[in-house]
Design an enzyme around this catalytic site. Structure first.
Site, short mmCIF file in Angstrom:
data_model
loop_
_atom_site.label_atom_id
_atom_site.label_comp_id
_atom_site.label_asym_id
_atom_site.label_seq_id
_atom_site.Cartn_x
_atom_site.Cartn_y
_atom_site.Cartn_z
N ASN A 155 0.83 -1.20 0.00
CA ASN A 155 0.00 0.00 0.00
C ASN A 155 0.86 1.25 0.00
OD1 ASN A 155 -2.87 0.91 0.22
ND2 ASN A 155 -2.00 2.07 1.92
N GLU A 156 0.63 2.10 -0.96
CA GLU A 156 1.30 3.42 -1.00
C GLU A 156 2.77 3.34 -0.56
OE1 GLU A 156 -1.16 6.30 1.06
OE2 GLU A 156 -2.45 6.48 -0.68
N GLU A 310 -8.13 4.50 -5.02
CA GLU A 310 -8.82 5.10 -3.88
C GLU A 310 -9.26 6.50 -4.28
OE1 GLU A 310 -6.56 5.14 -0.24
OE2 GLU A 310 -5.70 3.18 -0.65
N TRP A 318 -8.98 13.34 7.44
CA TRP A 318 -7.78 14.13 7.71
C TRP A 318 -7.83 15.52 7.08
CZ3 TRP A 318 -5.99 14.90 2.88
CH2 TRP A 318 -6.18 13.89 1.93
#
Ligand code: GLA
Length: 681
Positions: A155-156, A310, A318
């Site tokens: 992930n990322e 996403e 956030w």
């Protein structure tokens, strides 16, 4: 040959999101609800298991995929596809405790405690073994599962590690790259401040005084990331050669070189946050930035569609402040991506969790639990529209203009002390120039320096700070053969080691192409601007005056024509925009940060001269249009980034897929409205 799809054999637009059943295993009624709601939301694809390692292996060596198996079966039963993750993005606590070497070391030499995520060392053999074992088991167990659509690597991926293992790799990397200390010291000009290195092992990575070394450190960290990713992929490639691998990128993140990472994955996926919220006053400006990013992403693998892995139907938790998303914005955002070549839009997250830092992060399914929410309805309506526009799958985006973008130029510029101090907004020029094209509906391919651009009538090269070997020659040939190049005077400043190119800027031979010599730079603070005035009768058809902010270059004409000149400052009368005929083509050079008014006039003029077409015949300001074509079908995507009704000139007969009506000649978009049109015979 039909164009490949994101999942071989899958002709639907992928629509769904990150699904975390591992957080809900004690709530079977919630899982049942999920499977009832998924088709209602028009969702067909789910990313699973991204942070699920501890649920597979709660203690070392005890591995079970039972829950995942049940979920995969239910997905298959409902004809839903799974983007199955490798769980390396977050390690279990027992692993961090038993094998401290997996935890990253920072620039101060401190090893991170167990917390957070995305924090493993790139080199640790222990972690690499653990990842290989886990990924092998996943591929063996689910490689042939009918629900498996593609692999989601970790992930990322991001960040750096300065542990002894990574530093030993750094020394090896340097030795392999330079062969000798002499070459390395020369490349970095490290005699400065007595930094002449006497060993490959003493090169301290975080030393901003040796900027060439820092550029290499970023290259090395990027290579480490790629090396780790390829290691992760190896068992997947071996056991499931037909299943494509992707990983989720983070937009234009300045610390990673996605153009390089992209070469190692099969398809491109982005995490797009928060593209639009009520907090943004100039939505069109965000729309242009997102389009620039999408044009860049499409270019990584031009022969395949890309996807949003996403995005968010509401607001990420956030965001500060965490505003709502206006009605219409979600569809607009998703159709913009599809218009620019995506064939899937997925969300973070499917369902809001009950606890943890993302419990208030926007989702398809809210804490209330049912489908009667604004977000759910919006997603469901989009899902229904996606079904009506399935014909788009396999179509191609048309682009007439190339723009050059180079992450290493960004690094070189940002790591050089002096230029842009206090305002190192590298992308600013590119995004402004892009806006002039975007507002006219011109298709733009954003490409790296190593790509082909000869076939485009217009090439824009903003802030091409660092010239890679061969780039200057290719640019020279392009212009000599008849191309139109627009660059700014921050092009050709350094070589690939971030060493200044001698002999005056633009360097590397571009001075001759531009027909100018830049002698001085003036970096303007926020309170200062300059005025540039067009020269009467100039050959680019520019008129009037405009403001120059951020930077101005004081240049001498060496054969070029001054199209605009500075009106103030001690360099009043010096060229602010120049054009030089070179061979059969011309080079237009911007000698100050252009304001949007100039860019609009310039792109309008070049568009007319070069017969660029645009996606529609008449595009009001603030509305974006893209065109995709497949055999004899043409689709036009429209997004209204304003809060006014807008009329778009489209010519001919079309069917509006959003409204299911036939239209002719023009189309009215509601405030924040968006649509997909298919041309009728
Ligand atoms: C990133 C991550 C997700 C999630 C979202 C929240 O994109 O990949 O796991 O944390 O941010 O916006």
């Amino acid at each position: 040959m039909p164009r490949p799809t994101l999942i071989p054999g899958e002709n639907r637009i992928l629509h769904g999101g990150d699904y975390n059943p591992d957080q809900w295993l004690a709530y079977p009624e919630i899982l049942n609800e999920d499977f009832r709601l998924m088709p209602l939301a028009g969702c067909n694809t789910f990313s699973i298991g991204i942070f699920a390692w501890v649920s597979y292996e709660p203690e070392e060596g005890t591995v079970s995929f039972d829950w995942l198996n049940r979920i995969m079966d239910r997905m298959a039963a409902q004809n839903q596809r799974v983007i199955l993750a490798t769980p390396s993005g977050a390690m279990p606590d027992w692993m961090a405790a038993k094998y401290p070497e997996i935890r990253r070391v920072d620039r101060q030499g401190l090893r991170a405690p167990y917390r957070d995520r995305h924090n493993h060392c790139w080199t640790s053999p222990v972690y690499r073994d653990k990842v290989t074992e886990m990924n092998t088991r996943l591929a063996e167990r689910f490689g042939k599962h009918p629900a498996l659509g593609m692999w989601h690597l970790s992930n990322e991926y991001s960040g750096e590690c300065l542990c002894p293992l990574c530093r030993a790799e750094w020394a090896k990397w340097l030795e392999a790259k330079y062969g000798s200390l002499e070459k390395m010291n020369d490349a970095w000009w490290s005699h400065f401040w007595s930094h002449t290195y006497t060993s490959f092992n003493t090169v301290e990575p975080a030393d901003s005084t040796v900027d060439g070394m820092m550029v290499d450190w970023l290259r090395f960290s990027n290579d480490r990331l790629i090396d780790f990713m390829r290691h992760e992929m190896a068992p997947l490639r071996r056991l499931t050669p037909d299943v494509l691998c992707t990983t989720n990128f983070m937009g234009t993140n300045g610390h990673l070189n996605y153009a390089e990472i992209a070469k190692h994955v099969d398809l491109i996926a982005d995490d797009q946050y928060p593209a639009y919220s009520s907090e943004i006053t100039d939505l069109a400006s965000s729309g242009n930035y997102v389009a620039f990013k999408d044009n860049l992403y499409r270019g990584f693998h031009p022969d395949r569609p890309w996807m949003l892995m996403e995005s968010c139907p509401e607001s990420p938790q956030w965001c500060s402040p965490m505003r709502t998303k206006d009605p219409g914005l979600h569809r607009l955002e998703m159709l913009q991506a599809i218009g620019l070549g995506a064939e899937g839009t997925c969300y973070f997250q499917w369902r809001k969790g009950k606890g943890g830092m993302e419990k208030f992060h926007g989702a398809v399914v809210d804490h209330v639990g049912h489908e009667n929410t604004r977000a759910f309805r919006g997603v469901a309506e989009l899902g229904a529209l996606y079904q009506r526009m399935e014909g788009v799958v396999g179509s191609k985006v048309l682009a007439e203009v190339a723009m050059i973008h180079d992450w290493e130029s960004q690094w070189g510029y940002e790591l050089s002390s002096g230029p842009g101090n206090g305002r190192k907004d590298y992308l600013h020029t590119a995004v402004t120039l892009h806006r002039g094209l975007w507002e006219r509906g011109y298709g733009v391919d954003v490409l790296g320096q190593d790509r082909e651009w000869d076939q485009y009538p217009l090439v824009i090269a903003p802030r091409m700070w660092m010239l890679k070997p061969g780039t200057a020659e290719r640019i020279r040939d392009y212009v000599a053969q008849g191309g139109t190049l627009v660059m700014d005077a921050l092009g050709g400043v350094c070589d690939e080691y971030n060493r200044v190119l001698p002999g005056g800027w633009p360097g590397g031979g571009l001075r001759e192409v531009a027909g100018i010599w830049v002698e001085e730079w003036d970096w303007l603070d926020e309170k200062t601007h300059r005025t540039a005035r067009s020269v009467d009768g100039n050959s680019l058809g520019l008129s009037g005056s405009s403001e120059v902010e951020r930077w101005a270059m004081i240049a001498h004409l060496e054969g070029a024509e001054a199209v605009a000149i500075f009106e103030d400052g001690w360099y009043r009368g010096a060229p602010a925009v120049s054009v030089n005929a070179y061979g059969k083509g011309r080079c237009i050079t911007l000698l100050g940060e252009p304001d949007i008014a100039v860019v609009r006039r310039l792109m309008g003029h070049l568009g007319r001269e070069l017969h660029l077409h645009g996606a529609v015949s008449d595009l009001p300001r603030g509305v974006a249009a893209q065109r995709r074509v497949k055999e004899d079908q043409t689709y036009v995507f429209l997004q209204n980034f304003t809060k006014d009704r807008q009329t778009v000139g489209i010519g001919g007969r079309w069917r509006s897929l959003a409204n299911d009506i036939e239209i002719e000649g023009s189309h009215i978009l509601n405030p924040l409205g968006s649509d997909v049109l298919i041309q009728l015979p």
